[in-house]
Design an enzyme around this catalytic site. Structure first.
Site, PDB file in Angstrom:
ATOM      1  N   SER A   1      10.455  -8.780 -10.436  1.00 41.32           N
ATOM      2  CA  SER A   1       9.685  -9.758  -9.668  1.00 41.32           C
ATOM      3  C   SER A   1       8.210  -9.825 -10.022  1.00 41.32           C
ATOM      4  CB  SER A   1       9.834  -9.483  -8.162  1.00 41.32           C
ATOM      5  OG  SER A   1      11.115  -9.872  -7.721  1.00 41.32           O
TER       6      SER A   1
ATOM      7  N   LYS B   1       6.988 -13.157 -10.959  1.00 46.30           N
ATOM      8  CA  LYS B   1       6.551 -14.123  -9.961  1.00 46.30           C
ATOM      9  C   LYS B   1       5.054 -14.418 -10.071  1.00 46.30           C
ATOM     10  CE  LYS B   1      10.094 -13.416  -6.346  1.00 46.30           C
ATOM     11  NZ  LYS B   1      11.018 -12.417  -6.894  1.00 46.30           N
TER      12      LYS B   1
ATOM     13  N   SER C   1       8.634 -10.854  -1.676  1.00 47.26           N
ATOM     14  CA  SER C   1       9.204 -11.134  -2.996  1.00 47.26           C
ATOM     15  C   SER C   1      10.447 -12.009  -2.852  1.00 47.26           C
ATOM     16  CB  SER C   1       9.557  -9.825  -3.727  1.00 47.26           C
ATOM     17  OG  SER C   1       9.554 -10.009  -5.125  1.00 47.26           O
TER      18      SER C   1
END
Length: 405
Positions: A103, A106, A161
């Protein structure tokens, strides 16, 4: 000279201090390797400097500089610690090794999509918006047919997340395929050539890779954006829930899963922390990029896939690198640099397309980062009863919760 006499002579020199350690000499030094651990490629990208493409730990210590923590303390396959404002790389290990990012990808998603929608824009979630999420995805709890602001969605991305928040924003942005294509183009614009995007949320996918170097570029680019800084430094917030019988929306509390920001039962918030993003998947192991400040110094650290199977290990290793970086920042020669975007920097420090030379490829980035704090400590926004918590000046007070399994 026979082999036995050679070894005895070398041992004598080592004891006498006449044989200089590679670490003290400021060159690369070898880790104690686990024979089962994968080895980095013999050749990697040299964007940012030749040494950054050389396998192993790279550091150039001046006299009196503190040593890096040993290999037992830093088990990550790849890591990098750099000055967020100047871009100077203080030390690194395999920073261009292409690994699964989880993640932390991101951050690139936010760099790409965040400027497109105002924070107060509203969106009613359709069933198709949430299609295509991977099994076991991290979620903030977005529900179909309910309306959320863009501000809500970004809190879901950074604090929990939430892949559901990413997919909703991707739907607003023209769909997952279009968003992935835009992210890939933006990665190239940022000179992040180690990165190949397959999913917008960082969920494991064949061929999806990034590097500690590129993740640091994404963080550095994002930190130029005030909204990005707000979201990545928010420790806790209230998130919209379901409608009650009276038609009013309830809210529920969410806490940032960045444990150097929010803390945990076995780790304290890091003094001066101001974000950025964490991740964890089967292929990636644990990944983390963080930014912290002491005085006027702002350091970035990225850690990818620690080999030590200890709870919160990525945060522990990141904290050790930050501690070392703050102690060593003026006592090391940089081993490379974080380059600027292609519009400012071609990766070599040459003149940009606009005809302006940006010193070290960092001109506008440094100005943006310097202006955010005006020389003072950055703030982290803890949206709990409207409180703003200043990190580095006072301790961040949060409720420690046992980590989710």
């Amino acid at each position: 000279m026979g082999r036995g006499r050679t070894l005895r002579a070398a041992a004598a020199l080592a004891v006498s201090g006449l044989l200089t350690s590679p670490l003290l000499a400021g060159t690369a030094y070898a880790d104690q390797k686990d024979p089962k651990a994968p080895a980095p490629p013999a050749k990697m990208s040299q964007i940012g400097g030749e040494r950054l493409g050389t396998p192993g730990v790279q550091v150039q210590l001046k006299p009196g500089a503190p040593k890096l923590p040993g290999p037992d303390a830093l088990t990550a396959r790849s890591w990098i610690v750099s000055d967020a404002a100047t871009g100077k790389v203080l030390a690194a290990k395999n920073p261009h090794w292409q690994l699964a990012p989880a993640s932390t990808l991101k951050m690139l998603f936010a760099d790409t999509v965040m400027p497109k929608f105002p924070k107060n824009q509203k969106h009613t979630v359709k069933p198709a918006d949430l299609a295509g999420m991977g099994v076991g995805s991290s979620l903030v709890g977005i529900k179909e047919n309910l309306t959320y602001t863009v501000h809500d969605l970004w809190l879901g991305v950074f604090l929990r997340s939430g892949n559901d928040a990413v997919h909703t924003l991707s739907a607003m942005n023209g769909g997952t395929k279009a968003t992935v294509s835009q992210m890939q183009r933006h990665a190239k614009e940022l000179n992040a050539n180690d990165t190949h995007v397959v999913t917008p949320d960082g969920y494991d996918a064949p061929g999806q890779v990034s590097s500690a170097y590129d993740l640091s570029l994404f963080a550095r680019a994002g930190l130029r954006n005030a909204d990005f800084r707000e979201y990545c430094s928010t420790a806790s917030a209230q998130f919209p829930g379901d409608k009650g019988k009276d038609g009013k929306r309830a809210t529920f509390g969410i806490q940032n899963t960045n444990r150097l920001l929010s803390g945990d039962y076995d780790i304290k918030p890091y003094p001066g922390i101001a974000g950025v993003k964490n991740g964890s998947t089967t292929n990636a192991g644990s990944t983390f990029t963080g930014m912290a400040q002491r005085g006027d110094r702002k350091l970035l650290v990225t850690v990818m896939h620690p080999e030590k199977a200890v709870h919160n290990e990525a945060y522990r290793e990141a904290a050790k690198l930050l501690d070392w970086g703050f102690a060593a920042a003026d006592k090391v020669e940089p081993v490379g640099r974080l380059v600027g975007p292609r519009s400012e920097d071609d990766g070599t420090g040459a003149v940009s397309a606009q005809g302006k030379r940006h010193k070290g490829g960092q001109g506008s980035t440094q100005a943006a980062l310097d202006s955010t704090g005006s020389g003072s400590t950055w703030t982290a926004v803890g949206i709990t009863g409207g409180a703003v918590v200043v990190l580095g000046a006072v301790a961040l007070v949060v409720r420690r919760r046992r980590a989710a399994k």
